[in-house]
Design an enzyme around this catalytic site. Structure first.
Site, short mmCIF file in Angstrom:
data_model
loop_
_atom_site.label_atom_id
_atom_site.label_comp_id
_atom_site.label_asym_id
_atom_site.label_seq_id
_atom_site.Cartn_x
_atom_site.Cartn_y
_atom_site.Cartn_z
N LYS A 162 -31.24 -10.77 -81.64
CA LYS A 162 -32.17 -11.40 -80.81
C LYS A 162 -33.40 -11.62 -81.79
O LYS A 162 -34.08 -10.60 -82.08
CB LYS A 162 -32.60 -10.26 -79.68
N GLU A 165 -37.78 0.01 -88.71
CA GLU A 165 -38.77 -0.49 -89.67
C GLU A 165 -40.02 -0.74 -88.89
O GLU A 165 -40.07 -2.05 -88.00
CB GLU A 165 -38.23 -1.68 -90.46
N CYS A 204 -45.18 -6.41 -93.79
CA CYS A 204 -45.54 -5.08 -93.66
C CYS A 204 -45.68 -4.10 -94.98
O CYS A 204 -46.07 -2.98 -94.82
CB CYS A 204 -44.12 -4.29 -92.88
N GLU A 256 -53.08 -0.75 -88.59
CA GLU A 256 -52.61 -1.84 -89.40
C GLU A 256 -52.88 -3.11 -88.72
O GLU A 256 -52.89 -3.26 -87.32
CB GLU A 256 -50.93 -1.92 -89.08
P1 ADP Z 1 -44.10 -8.21 -83.94
O1 ADP Z 1 -45.10 -8.90 -82.98
O2 ADP Z 1 -44.60 -7.66 -85.09
O3 ADP Z 1 -42.77 -9.01 -84.11
P2 ADP Z 1 -42.94 -6.54 -81.76
O4 ADP Z 1 -42.79 -5.13 -81.89
O5 ADP Z 1 -43.73 -7.15 -80.64
O6 ADP Z 1 -43.65 -7.06 -83.02
O7 ADP Z 1 -41.62 -7.41 -81.60
C1 ADP Z 1 -40.78 -7.22 -82.35
C2 ADP Z 1 -39.11 -7.60 -81.95
O8 ADP Z 1 -39.21 -6.69 -80.80
C3 ADP Z 1 -39.38 -8.91 -81.26
O9 ADP Z 1 -38.06 -9.56 -81.42
C4 ADP Z 1 -39.59 -8.56 -79.84
O10 ADP Z 1 -39.05 -9.71 -78.94
C5 ADP Z 1 -38.64 -7.51 -79.70
N1 ADP Z 1 -39.49 -6.60 -78.49
C6 ADP Z 1 -40.27 -6.70 -77.64
N2 ADP Z 1 -40.28 -5.84 -76.77
C7 ADP Z 1 -39.24 -5.35 -76.86
C8 ADP Z 1 -38.50 -4.14 -75.91
N3 ADP Z 1 -39.10 -3.87 -74.93
N4 ADP Z 1 -37.13 -3.98 -75.90
C9 ADP Z 1 -36.63 -4.66 -77.03
N5 ADP Z 1 -37.05 -5.57 -77.73
C10 ADP Z 1 -38.37 -5.84 -77.86
#
Ligand code: ADP
Length: 479
Positions: free
Chosen positions: A170, A245, A279, A381
């Site tokens: 995903k 990470e 990061c 951050e």
């Molecule tokens: P960033 O904004 O730095 O990409 P996020 O943590 O918001 O960091 O997103 C990282 C990944 O985690 C994305 O692919 C996002 O869709 C996914 N993500 C966000 N919320 C969830 C969740 N509740 N469960 C699983 N994956 C998630």
């Protein structure tokens, strides 16, 4: 319309997401299918059905597939790099570099598929032999962020497949283009249906479904700290393996004896290149008194020469911020740092339009001096081109400041002293340490990861990736 890959078939989603170019928001890159929870479960079912055969595939089969994927990525570096720069906003040379890295990663793990190794030992009991081998873990869910749209997927997908696992991938909502292109390459590489599946969709739906499904044996996640905490909680609740990470607030120390040119180049590169959206970016510069003013003046001079423009334009040094909300966050932190007593000495302003008036999310890289360890700008951050400077009396104080952080991903030092460089390599509380180099921009064949609040679980990349993507078996045989 770009579709999801589920069980070897390209399938429509339940909704559509528009992929917009942050350098020019009038530019629609494409419309991408969005999978919901049910489609994500279909992908998991497909992976589940494919796993028994794939887990027993030969090393040669896996080598051939991963090697072919690597070759195609490398051959298409210019085109894939252009797509990456267009959807993420890093400059074209940086984007092509990332694509090359992804290709090399597939080549590296193609080789690793041929080198699984194992140990053979005599038992402590007479007449008994012991074999220690590694086996695939099953279905792995891979959840990735937007800042490295092809390299991070590559460094999770390649080892997962090399060691015989099935994948449900995903990607981040903001950058489906590179993920889709990678999936399309994988779909033609000879993998049996269901071994690799792509589900583009929202984190809270497609992502969360991966976290909760008991058939997903392991989750590898790169992203923000709050989401990482959700991943951890969901995985612990059902005893799934996981690897995180997350963020960094990486320090770079500049000592009085540093080569000024080396220090400035390393700090500008790791603070501002890729718009500071790495990061491993150095966001805290810790500078000793004797060089402080000269270093800050040289930084300001260098920063004034940086060209902020469309990521794909020749000569651009810094592209746009990835989207409006990230730009808002970056500018907010410039204000927060000033309100806390920091002095903005360069940049930190919105650039309404790039050179020829096109609408994009541009800002000038910011340097903020006279900051202290307790300020939010040195603890949280930002994930943008915003760098703070702290003064230190000497190396010992600089080291203490460097380690005074909830994060521990990368740490750098600019010095010509062997004694201080050696001491720093041992005492920096970080997973990766750089001497006279930017903290960002790491090799693809060695472990990547941090400690403290930055990372959790086994390292990614290099041979150490086997820790996460395999499980160890100890077999005893009575002759
Ligand atoms: P960033 O904004 O730095 O990409 P996020 O943590 O918001 O960091 O997103 C990282 C990944 O985690 C994305 O692919 C996002 O869709 C996914 N993500 C966000 N919320 C969830 C969740 N509740 N469960 C699983 N994956 C998630």
């Amino acid at each position: 319309m770009y579709k999801n890959l589920i069980g070897g078939e390209w399938r429509d989603g339940v909704a559509v997401s528009r992929n917009i170019n942050p350098s020019d928001t009038r530019d629609l890159i494409g419309e991408y299918a969005q999978a919901d929870a049910e489609q994500t479960r279909l992908a998991i079912s497909a992976a589940d059905a494919a796993f028994p055969a794939w887990s027993l595939s030969t090393p040669q089969q896996r080598f051939d597939i991963l090697d072919a994927v690597g070759s195609e990525i490398l051959a298409r570096r210019a085109e894939l790099g252009d797509l990456l720069a267009r959807e993420e906003g890093k400059t074209l040379p940086e984007a092509i570099g990332e694509v090359v890295r992804a290709g090399n990663i597939f080549k590296f793990f193609a080789g690793e598929a041929l080198r699984p190794g194992g140990e053979l030992m005599p038992s402590v009991r007479p007449g008994v032999g012991v074999e220690i081998t590694r086996e695939p873990i099953g279905i792995v869910g891979l959840i990735t962020p937007w800042n490295f749209p092809i390299a991070i997927p590559a460094w999770k997908i390649a080892p997962a497949l090399a060691f015989g696992n099935c994948v449900v991938f995903k990607p981040a909502e903001l950058v489906p283009g590179s993920a889709w292109a990678l999936a399309e390459i994988l779909s033609r590489a000879g993998l049996p249906a269901g071994v690799f599946n792509l589900v583009m969709g929202r984190g809270s739906e497609a992502g969360q479904t991966l976290l909760n499904d008991p058939r997903v044996a392991a989750i590898s996640f790169t992203g923000s700290v709050p989401t990482g905490q959700k991943v951890a909680a969901a995985c612990v609740a059902r005893m799934a393996k996981f690897q995180l990470e997350m963020g960094g607030k990486n320090p770079m120390i500049v000592l009085d004896d540093a080569d000024l040119g080396v220090a400035v180049n390393a700090a500008v590169n790791s603070g501002f290149f890729s718009t500071g959206q790495r990061c491993t970016a150095s966001s805290r510069l810790i500078v000793t008194e004797g060089i402080h003013d000269r270093f800050v003046a040289a930084m300001v001079e260098k920063m004034k020469t940086l060209k902020i423009d469309d990521a794909r334009k020749a000569g651009t040094d810094i592209g746009p911020v990835v989207d409006a909300s990230q730009l808002g966050q970056d500018l907010d932190y410039v204000g927060i740092a000033q309100a806390e007593g920091g002095r903005l000495v360069q940049g930190g302003a919105r650039v309404e339009h790039s050179g020829d008036g096109q609408p994009g999310f541009y800002m000038t890289p910011a340097l903020i001096t006279e900051t202290t360890a307790a300020m939010r700008i040195n603890r949280e951050e930002v994930f943008g081109p915003v760098v703070s400077v702290m003064r230190a009396k000497n190396y010992e104080e600089a080291l203490a400041l460097a380690n005074d952080s909830p994060f521990g991903l990368a740490a750098g030092i600019a010095t010509t002293s062997l004694k201080h460089a050696t001491h720093f390599k041992r005492h920096a509380q970080a997973g990766m340490v750089m001497v006279n180099l930017p903290t960002a921009g790491v090799d693809y064949h060695v472990p990547f990861g941090g400690r403290k609040g930055s990372s959790y679980g086994p390292r990614e990349q290099g041979r150490h990736a086997a820790e996460f993507y395999t499980t160890v078996k100890t077999a005893y045989t009575q002759a």
